[in-house]
Design an enzyme around this catalytic site. Sequence first.
Site, mmCIF file in Angstrom:
data_model
loop_
_atom_site.group_PDB
_atom_site.id
_atom_site.type_symbol
_atom_site.label_atom_id
_atom_site.label_comp_id
_atom_site.label_asym_id
_atom_site.label_seq_id
_atom_site.Cartn_x
_atom_site.Cartn_y
_atom_site.Cartn_z
ATOM 1 N N SER A 40 0.819 -1.215 0.000
ATOM 2 C CA SER A 40 0.000 0.000 0.000
ATOM 3 C C SER A 40 0.852 1.264 0.000
ATOM 4 O O SER A 40 0.326 2.370 0.004
ATOM 5 C CB SER A 40 -0.938 0.004 1.216
ATOM 6 O OG SER A 40 -0.205 -0.185 2.413
ATOM 7 N N ASN A 127 -2.244 -2.721 13.090
ATOM 8 C CA ASN A 127 -3.698 -2.592 13.023
ATOM 9 C C ASN A 127 -4.208 -1.371 13.782
ATOM 10 O O ASN A 127 -5.029 -0.604 13.274
ATOM 11 C CB ASN A 127 -4.361 -3.863 13.572
ATOM 12 C CG ASN A 127 -3.979 -5.091 12.754
ATOM 13 O OD1 ASN A 127 -3.371 -4.958 11.699
ATOM 14 N ND2 ASN A 127 -4.323 -6.270 13.243
ATOM 15 N N THR A 172 -41.170 25.134 -9.862
ATOM 16 C CA THR A 172 -41.379 23.768 -9.393
ATOM 17 C C THR A 172 -41.633 22.975 -10.674
ATOM 18 O O THR A 172 -42.218 23.509 -11.621
ATOM 19 C CB THR A 172 -42.587 23.635 -8.440
ATOM 20 O OG1 THR A 172 -43.761 24.060 -9.135
ATOM 21 C CG2 THR A 172 -42.420 24.489 -7.181
ATOM 22 N N HIS A 173 -41.143 21.753 -10.707
ATOM 23 C CA HIS A 173 -41.220 20.930 -11.941
ATOM 24 C C HIS A 173 -40.548 21.648 -13.110
ATOM 25 O O HIS A 173 -40.899 21.413 -14.271
ATOM 26 C CB HIS A 173 -42.667 20.584 -12.299
ATOM 27 C CG HIS A 173 -43.474 20.112 -11.138
ATOM 28 N ND1 HIS A 173 -43.536 18.797 -10.758
ATOM 29 C CD2 HIS A 173 -44.227 20.796 -10.238
ATOM 30 C CE1 HIS A 173 -44.307 18.670 -9.687
ATOM 31 N NE2 HIS A 173 -44.723 19.879 -9.341
ATOM 32 N N LYS A 300 -18.917 28.889 -29.215
ATOM 33 C CA LYS A 300 -19.222 28.234 -27.940
ATOM 34 C C LYS A 300 -18.448 28.798 -26.754
ATOM 35 O O LYS A 300 -17.287 29.138 -26.847
ATOM 36 C CB LYS A 300 -18.915 26.728 -28.033
ATOM 37 C CG LYS A 300 -19.816 25.953 -28.939
ATOM 38 C CD LYS A 300 -21.271 25.955 -28.505
ATOM 39 C CE LYS A 300 -21.519 25.074 -27.297
ATOM 40 N NZ LYS A 300 -21.305 23.644 -27.606
ATOM 41 N N ASN A 302 -18.398 27.191 -23.008
ATOM 42 C CA ASN A 302 -18.965 26.056 -22.273
ATOM 43 C C ASN A 302 -18.716 26.145 -20.764
ATOM 44 O O ASN A 302 -17.609 26.464 -20.345
ATOM 45 C CB ASN A 302 -18.360 24.748 -22.789
ATOM 46 C CG ASN A 302 -18.705 24.507 -24.249
ATOM 47 O OD1 ASN A 302 -19.764 24.917 -24.715
ATOM 48 N ND2 ASN A 302 -17.798 23.868 -24.968
ATOM 49 N N GLU A 307 -20.065 21.640 -15.023
ATOM 50 C CA GLU A 307 -20.335 20.303 -15.583
ATOM 51 C C GLU A 307 -19.445 19.253 -14.924
ATOM 52 O O GLU A 307 -19.890 18.150 -14.609
ATOM 53 C CB GLU A 307 -20.104 20.296 -17.098
ATOM 54 C CG GLU A 307 -21.194 21.013 -17.874
ATOM 55 C CD GLU A 307 -20.860 21.110 -19.358
ATOM 56 O OE1 GLU A 307 -20.969 20.091 -20.053
ATOM 57 O OE2 GLU A 307 -20.465 22.190 -19.815
ATOM 58 N N TYR A 334 -9.532 -6.872 12.573
ATOM 59 C CA TYR A 334 -8.891 -6.314 11.386
ATOM 60 C C TYR A 334 -8.802 -7.348 10.268
ATOM 61 O O TYR A 334 -8.515 -8.520 10.505
ATOM 62 C CB TYR A 334 -7.466 -5.822 11.715
ATOM 63 C CG TYR A 334 -6.742 -5.317 10.479
ATOM 64 C CD1 TYR A 334 -6.895 -4.014 10.054
ATOM 65 C CD2 TYR A 334 -5.961 -6.188 9.712
ATOM 66 C CE1 TYR A 334 -6.260 -3.561 8.898
ATOM 67 C CE2 TYR A 334 -5.329 -5.747 8.556
ATOM 68 C CZ TYR A 334 -5.485 -4.434 8.156
ATOM 69 O OH TYR A 334 -4.883 -3.997 7.020
ATOM 70 N N LYS A 342 -8.252 3.468 1.889
ATOM 71 C CA LYS A 342 -7.487 4.706 1.716
ATOM 72 C C LYS A 342 -7.712 5.412 0.400
ATOM 73 O O LYS A 342 -7.920 6.633 0.368
ATOM 74 C CB LYS A 342 -6.004 4.430 1.925
ATOM 75 C CG LYS A 342 -5.724 4.148 3.377
ATOM 76 C CD LYS A 342 -4.368 3.574 3.613
ATOM 77 C CE LYS A 342 -4.379 2.834 4.937
ATOM 78 N NZ LYS A 342 -5.306 1.684 4.982
HETATM 79 N N1 ARG Z 1 -1.243 -1.356 5.159
HETATM 80 C C1 ARG Z 1 -2.158 -1.877 6.124
HETATM 81 C C2 ARG Z 1 -3.527 -1.163 5.983
HETATM 82 O O1 ARG Z 1 -3.588 -0.191 5.325
HETATM 83 C C3 ARG Z 1 -1.634 -1.672 7.497
HETATM 84 C C4 ARG Z 1 -2.122 -2.649 8.498
HETATM 85 C C5 ARG Z 1 -1.564 -3.988 8.190
HETATM 86 N N2 ARG Z 1 -1.878 -4.947 9.196
HETATM 87 C C6 ARG Z 1 -1.714 -6.228 8.983
HETATM 88 N N3 ARG Z 1 -2.005 -7.019 9.951
HETATM 89 N N4 ARG Z 1 -1.327 -6.699 7.823
HETATM 90 O O2 ARG Z 1 -4.512 -1.581 6.513
#
Ligand code: ARG
Length: 474
Positions: A40, A127, A172-173, A300, A302, A307, A334, A342
Site C-alpha cells: 500500500s 492494526n 417547481t417541476h 461556444k 462552455n 459540468e 482487522y 485509503k
Molecule cells: N497497510 C495496512 C492497511 O492499510 C496496514 C495494516 C496492516 N496490518 C496487517 N495485519 N497486515 O490496513
Amino acid sequence: MNSEQPPRAVQSTADAESAKTWSGRFDEPVDERVKRFTASVFFDHRLAHFDIQGSLAHAAMLEAVGVISAQDLADIRRGMAHILGEIERGEFRWSLDLEDVHLNIERRLTDLVGDAGKRLHTGRSRNDQVATDVRLWLRDAIDRIGGHLKDLRRSLVDLAEQHVDTVMPGFTHLQVAQPVTFGHHLMAYQEMLSRDGERLVDCRRRLNRLPLGAAALAGTSYPIDRERVARELGFDAVCGNSLDAVSDRDFAIEFTAAAALIMTHLSRLSEELILWMSPRFGFIDLADRFCTGSSIMPQKKNPDVPELVRGKTGRVNGHLVALLTLMKGQPLAYNKDNQEDKEPLFDTVDTLVDTLVIYAEMMRGVRVDAARMRAAAAEGFATATDLADYLVKRGLPFREAHEAVARAVRAASIRGVDLADLSVEELRAFSPLVGDDVHSVLTLDGSLASRSHVGGTAPAQVRAAVARARDDLA
Ligand code: ARG
C-alpha cells in the site's frame, strides 16, 4: 504538506535484510506479483506525517510507563526528526518490499538509531497504528475542508446580498411557479452548505477517539497509558473496545457520506448554473476564466467547471458505495480488506477540496442579467397564486379561488397576455370579488414583498437571512 508529495518511484530493494520484517516464518520469499498486489506504500505514504506523530506519542508513553528507556526515546525522536526531513525534501527512499508507510518508516528508524527503533513497536500493532493514522489524517482534512466550505458560503452570501431584490422566476417541476429573488435562491444553497458544515463537525467529533492500545485486536499486556497518548494526539477519548478500534471504519464512511452530500448540493447548483447560462435562459454568465471554448464551434462558451462538478459528484458517490461495500462482509477484527479504505478516502478529500476552492472563486465571477430574470418571471403567470390568495382574503374558499384564477390564466394565455395585462373588468368576469386594487397583488414586486416571514422570499427577509448567515460565518 510536503509529506504528501508523491514518493519518488517506489523501489523494490529485495535484499534479504529488508524482507525480514515479517517473513521469518516463511520458507520462500513472497512472489513479486503478490508483493505489488498487497503493498500500500504507493498511496499510504500520504499518512507519513501522521504516522510519525502517532509513533512519537506512543514512544513518549512507553518511556513514561517504563517500557523503554529515556535514551531509547531520545534516539527515536532524533531518528524521526531526520526521517521527517527526508520525507519533506523528497529524499526518503520508499521500498516496495517494506509494504506500507508504517514498515518503511520503522525500518528507516532502525537503520538510523539501531535498537531503539526496534523497540518502538512494543505494545502496538500496525492494526491500531493504521487506524490511528487514518483518523489523524482525516481529522486534519476535515479541518481544512471546514475552512474551504465557509469560504464558499461567504461567496454565496456576498452574491445573495447584491441580489436581495433581483426578481427571478421560482420553479417547481422546472415550470414557472412564483416569483422569488435571486438572493433567496442563492441563500437556499448557503442553507444546505451550512448543514453540511454541521455534519462535518459531528463526524469529526465521533472520529476523534484513539484506537492505539488495541494492538492487533485484543489489547496488550504492557502497562500502557492510553489516555496520555490520546491527550498528546488531541483525541477527546480512547476507543472503548479493542476489537472495534482496529476494525471500525465508520468515520471514513460518515465523512464520505457528508462529502457526497456536499458534492450533491454543488451538483444541483451546477445544474442550475448550466441552465441559467444557456442562451435560452440567459440569466447569468460565468467569467471567461471558468469556461472553455470548442475546438470546432467558434461561438461556444462552455460551462465546463460546473459540468465537471456534476460529473465528479458521481465519483464521490461511488467512493461512498465502495466504502460501505468494503465493510459489509468483514468479520471482526482487522482484515486486510481495510487497506482498501485509503484510496477512496484520499480521492474523496482531494476531489472535495478542489471543488470547494474552485467553486468559491467561480461564484465570485458570476454576472447576473437582472432584466432577463425579471422578464422570465413576468412570462409564466407567476403571480397567479397571489390572485387566488387575494380572493381568499376577500372571503372566497381557497379551492374556488384556485378554480377562478385557473380560468383567468387560461383566458389570458389564449390571448397571449399576462394576468396583469387584464383590466379590472376583465378579471371581475372570473370573480365578482375582484376589486379596483387587484393589480397591486399581480405585480412581481408586490408578490415578493408579501412573503415577509422568516424564511420567505421578501427582500427584507432575504436581507435578514444574509445577516444571520454572516453571524454564523463570523
Ligand atoms: N497497510 C495496512 C492497511 O492499510 C496496514 C495494516 C496492516 N496490518 C496487517 N495485519 N497486515 O490496513
